[in-house]
Design an enzyme around this catalytic site. Structure first.
Site, PDB file in Angstrom:
ATOM      1  N   GLY A  96      32.802  43.146  41.170  1.00 43.95           N
ATOM      2  CA  GLY A  96      31.910  42.643  42.221  1.00 43.95           C
ATOM      3  C   GLY A  96      32.657  42.484  43.540  1.00 43.95           C
ATOM      4  N   SER A  97      32.238  41.484  44.288  1.00 41.93           N
ATOM      5  CA  SER A  97      32.762  41.335  45.649  1.00 41.93           C
ATOM      6  C   SER A  97      34.242  40.992  45.716  1.00 41.93           C
ATOM      7  CB  SER A  97      31.964  40.271  46.393  1.00 41.93           C
ATOM      8  OG  SER A  97      30.620  40.677  46.459  1.00 41.93           O
ATOM      9  N   THR A  98      34.853  40.563  44.587  1.00 43.62           N
ATOM     10  CA  THR A  98      36.299  40.290  44.643  1.00 43.62           C
ATOM     11  C   THR A  98      37.045  41.578  44.985  1.00 43.62           C
ATOM     12  OG1 THR A  98      36.550  40.673  42.269  1.00 43.62           O
ATOM     13  CG2 THR A  98      36.165  38.404  42.959  1.00 43.62           C
TER      14      THR A  98
ATOM     15  N   LYS B  51      36.386  43.449  47.313  1.00 41.19           N
ATOM     16  CA  LYS B  51      36.432  43.604  48.780  1.00 41.19           C
ATOM     17  C   LYS B  51      37.823  43.276  49.321  1.00 41.19           C
ATOM     18  CE  LYS B  51      31.516  42.882  49.184  1.00 41.19           C
ATOM     19  NZ  LYS B  51      30.457  41.876  49.286  1.00 41.19           N
TER      20      LYS B  51
END
Lengths: 418, 467
Positions: B207-209, B211
């Site tokens: 997921g966004s980790t 990024k």
């Protein structure tokens, strides 16, 4: 002449160093009665053959000087491993070794040349003790070859073997020429007269009887192999051996068909891995032990030979192979091989046919027995429950084999005398 | 007669040669196979006559040891299920796992020198001794993290970013190693299985980790990216595939893109990087490769290069698509930012000593494993991640009096609700602890995972202060 016995004692000294090293490994961490017993058995076992050596100096100075040290080496290996495997049995084995040496000295008092004349006495004694075992025998490990005599149990076939060799030696020495005369002769075959062949067929029958009623496959096999060897040596005819082998093969095949226990033995031999936890257990445990030994072995006292059932008697070779490795195990086989060489050498030097046959018969008997049990333990051939001569635990076995040793020493000593 | 005597002797000699040959075959040729045969009880017996070494945590607390119960030696694991993903179990029937399995040779004293000593000990009838293993793990932190998961499916990895020392490695549900003999069959069938080590072998979309990785790669390629403004109108159309933000954030600077966790902005960055740079960049963090570790770790993976374009590339840049990562991998991503762009080789075993503790057999030395980005990039990222906790989606990870940096993740997956992620480190000025938390199918990372991370960071820093 005095000097040659000196050499024997040097060899015995080396053998006792071997014994001392082995016993010390187990002696050092022990104390109390067990340590005391170990020490006594070590000193005693080292001292006994020396006594025999001095005795030979007096009575038979020309006797073969290698047989006694070779036997000592085998006996010591057995004693060390029994202390390692089962101290109680080791202590008893020491007493058997003591008794065996008394028997050995007694045999040395005799003159083997006088033994030739009692041929029918031998066969009667042999048959008698074998029948005794058959009738009163107690079954152990599937073989009915033990006699219970109060405190002791006694394995008559161990002595029966020696009497049979004595009988065959005297019989063949006397009747050799007659056996060679063919009564019925065809173009490609010959059959000796039945009258003379009779006692020999009796031997064959006896072996099969053992096989069938005592279920003692190993002893039957050794009886018959020794018998064939002696016939061959005496008659110099391979045809008897071939004939005998055919008879044996036929008999064995018949047994294979008729008797379940024979069939089981063969099946286990062919594939023990099919039933590791059941029927194949013994031999698989033996193979595990031998394989785990590798070239140099696990070290004395550092393996797990107690995982093998009846390791003290039939399977002692597997324990030796595990802890002393290939080098130790092959060394042990080599000792038997040297014994074989000495035995046949003295047979060849003997001046009478009786001496030759007796020496060759006894040597074959004992080396074939070692072959059959080692071969069984390493799965070269089907396993048959017999002892490893001089090494396995067992009173009858030790005493009988020392009697055998006594006869060989006797032959070598008397022959050189003249 | 001598002729036949000689022949007979030769014949029996031949039989003996057969013995030699066959003995060679059994003992030398087949020897090793017979020794290693599973039904050969020798190695088991050897083990029984050895006092197995202990496993200790970083403060000398016992994680695995032996106790005499009714005269029998029994293996005990005082921290039970909490430490099980590290210690593993020992069972005659089911073998050995974890460090009990991987370090079995040492625990049994089979290193060359101890083996020699044990040889003498056996000769003299004494018990053989194994070696003790000391870990970097803090047992109390480990237990706390396990409690914080409250039996939910998930994992926690805590590292010292400066050394790579693993301070805690937790998976939930877990199992009590002492019960393995009776419960193993049930555990195997159970779903979720407590035997599965999620921290090392669980593969999740990060997921966004992710990024953090995408941002780092952009800054490496184009340092001016930090000064640009990015627009999110709420969604992004990539080759017919629509990628959405929570709302139309409008114009965002680099730091705000992290605070709001804008999918649109980072997806665009991913497309700007291109498949090749994205894949190779991720591989510098450990993706598509083996992470060197004392326990087996599954490989975190990107899609193959030929698929890494358009929708797939945009998805992977925000930690979705085919991208899969283990919690340990994501903890290393956080640690990289904390440690100025250098990833230290992660390790669990700090030292091994002999049974008496007199002789040191092994001592770990921290080594740099990867350098995915420069320290200047690290400084910018650090600032961005502090912003996430101070003002953005990660507020729940804040710890009073400590500057925490981190990134939340809410990973969509085919198995139900989103996985809640948080990766981060603290204190931001001089990081002493990096952490990755995942809670499977439990919702928003900022709501579910961030508070757990905060508790762990607080406890880890407090534990560290005692040192």
């Amino acid at each position: 002449m005095q000097l040659s016995r000196q050499e024997e004692r040097k060899l015995l000294f080396l053998a006792s160093l071997y014994l001392a090293t082995g016993i010390m490994v187990f002696y050092l961490p022990e104390e109390g009665e067990k340590a005391f017993r170990m020490a006594v058995s070590m000193v005693g076992a080292a001292f006994l053959p020396l006594l025999v050596s001095f005795f030979l100096d007096l009575r038979l100075p020309a006797a073969d000087k290698f047989l006694l040290p070779l036997t000592a080496l085998l006996t010591y290996t057995g004693l060390v491993f029994l202390w390692r495997l089962n101290p109680q049995l080791a202590w008893r084995q020491f007493f058997w070794i003591l008794i065996a040496h008394i028997f050995l000295l007694a045999v040395l008092f005799l003159d083997f040349r006088n033994l030739e004349r009692y041929q029918y006495t031998y066969i009667i004694i042999a048959l008698f003790i074998l029948l005794l075992a058959l009738i009163f025998g107690k079954e152990t490990y599937g073989a009915r070859s033990w006699l219970q005599l109060g405190l002791f149990s006694f394995q008559p076939s161990e002595f029966g073997k020696i009497f049979l060799v004595l009988f065959l030696s005297s019989f063949l020495a006397e009747k050799k020429d007659l056996l060679l005369l063919p009564a019925v002769k065809g173009r490609f075959w010959e059959i000796p007269s039945l009258a003379y062949l009779g006692p020999l067929l009796l031997m064959w029958g006896l072996s099969l009887l053992l096989l069938v009623f005592q279920r003692d496959l190993g002893t039957a096999l050794i009886f018959f192999a020794t018998f064939l060897t002696m016939i061959y040596v005496a008659t110099e005819r391979l045809s008897y051996v071939v004939g005998g082998l055919s008879l044996f093969a036929a008999g064995s095949y018949l047994c294979y068909l008729i008797f379940g226990h024979v069939r089981t033995r063969i099946e286990i031999w062919l594939n023990p891995w099919a039933d590791i936890e059941g029927k194949g257990y013994q031999i698989v445990q033996s193979l595990f032990a031998i394989g785990s030994g590798g070239v140099f072995g696990r070290g004395l006292g550092l393996g797990f030979p107690r995982l093998i059932p009846v390791v003290e008697t039939d399977f002692i070779f597997a324990a030796i192979a595990e802890e002393m490795g290939f080098l130790g195990a092959a060394g042990l086989i080599l000792v038997y091989l040297i014994f074989l060489y000495r035995g046949f050498k003295l047979a060849m030097r003997a001046s009478t046919n009786f001496g030759r046959l007796l020496a060759a018969g006894l040597t074959s008997l004992f080396t074939l027995q070692a072959f059959v049990i080692i071969g069984g333990v390493i799965k070269l051939m089907p396993l048959t429950g017999i002892t490893l001569p001089f090494v396995s635990y067992g009173g009858s076995s030790i005493v009988a084999n020392y009697v055998l040793l006594g006869l060989l020493l006797n032959i070598s000593g008397r022959e050189e005398e003249r | 007669m001598n002729r036949t005597l000689r022949k007979t002797a030769f014949f029996i000699t031949g039989l003996y040669l057969l013995l030699f040959a066959f003995l060679t075959y059994v003992q030398i040729y087949r020897g090793e196979a017979l020794m290693a045969h599973p039904k050969n009880r020798r190695s088991l017996e050897l083990e029984k006559s050895t006092v197995r070494g202990n496993i200790y945590d970083s403060k000398g607390r016992l994680l695995a040891g032996n106790k005499q119960i009714n005269g029998r030696q029994v293996r005990v694991w005082p921290y039970g299920a909490a430490a099980a993903p590290v210690t593993g179990y020992v069972s005659e029937r089911y073998g050995k796992t974890g460090l009990e399995g991987e370090y079995n040779q040492y625990l049994l004293g089979l290193d060359p020198r101890q083996e020699r000593e044990n040889f003498w000990r056996r000769l003299t009838g004494r018990q053989m001794l194994g070696d003790h293993i000391y870990l970097t793990v803090d047992a109390e932190l480990q237990s706390l993290a396990y409690r914080l998961l409250k039996g939910r499916r998930g994992a926690v990895v805590v590292l010292d970013p400066a050394t790579g020392a693993v301070l805690a490695l937790v998976t939930s549900p877990s199992f009590d190693p002492a019960a393995v003999d009776t419960e193993f069959k049930r555990w195997q069938k159970e779903d979720p299985s407590p035997l599965f080590n999620r921290a090392l072998n669980g593969l999740y979309p990060p997921g966004s980790t992710m990024k953090v990785v995408t941002g780092a790669l952009i800054l490496e390629k184009d340092p001016a990216a930090v000064d640009r403004l990015y627009e999110s109108q709420g969604s992004l159309l990539v080759e017919g595939f629509v990628l959405k933000d929570h709302s139309a954030f409008g114009w965002l600077n680099f730091y705000e893109a992290y605070q709001y966790s804008s999918n649109v902005v980072f997806a665009r960055m991913g497309l700007q990087l291109g498949g090749k740079d994205f894949k190779e960049g991720a591989e510098k963090f450990g993706f598509n490769g083996e992470i060197p570790f004392e326990l087996p770790v599954d490989r975190s993976t990107t899609a193959p290069l030929k698929e890494l374009w358009g929708p797939e590339l945009a998805s992977e840049a925000i930690g979705q698509g085919k991208l899969l990562a283990t919690p340990l991998q994501m903890a290393l991503v956080a640690a990289a930012v904390a440690n100025d762009g250098k990833i230290m080789k992660p390790y669990l075993v700090s030292k091994i000593t002999d049974y008496e503790g007199k002789r040191e057999i092994y001592r770990a030395t921290p080594v740099v494993w990867q350098e995915p980005f420069s320290s200047s990039t690290a400084a910018l990222l650090k600032k961005a991640l502090v912003g996430v906790v101070e003002r953005g989606t990660g507020k729940a990870a804040a710890v009073p009096g400590v500057k925490v940096a981190g990134k939340t993740g809410t990973a969509q997956n085919p198995h139900g609700a989103s996985h809640a992620w948080f990766i981060g480190f603290a204190p931001a000025e001089k990081p002493r602890v990096a952490v990755a938390v995942i809670l499977e199918n439990s919702g928003y990372g900022g709501v579910e995972a961030a508070p757990v991370a905060a508790e762990i960071i607080k406890a880890a820093l407090a534990e560290g202060d005692q040192r």
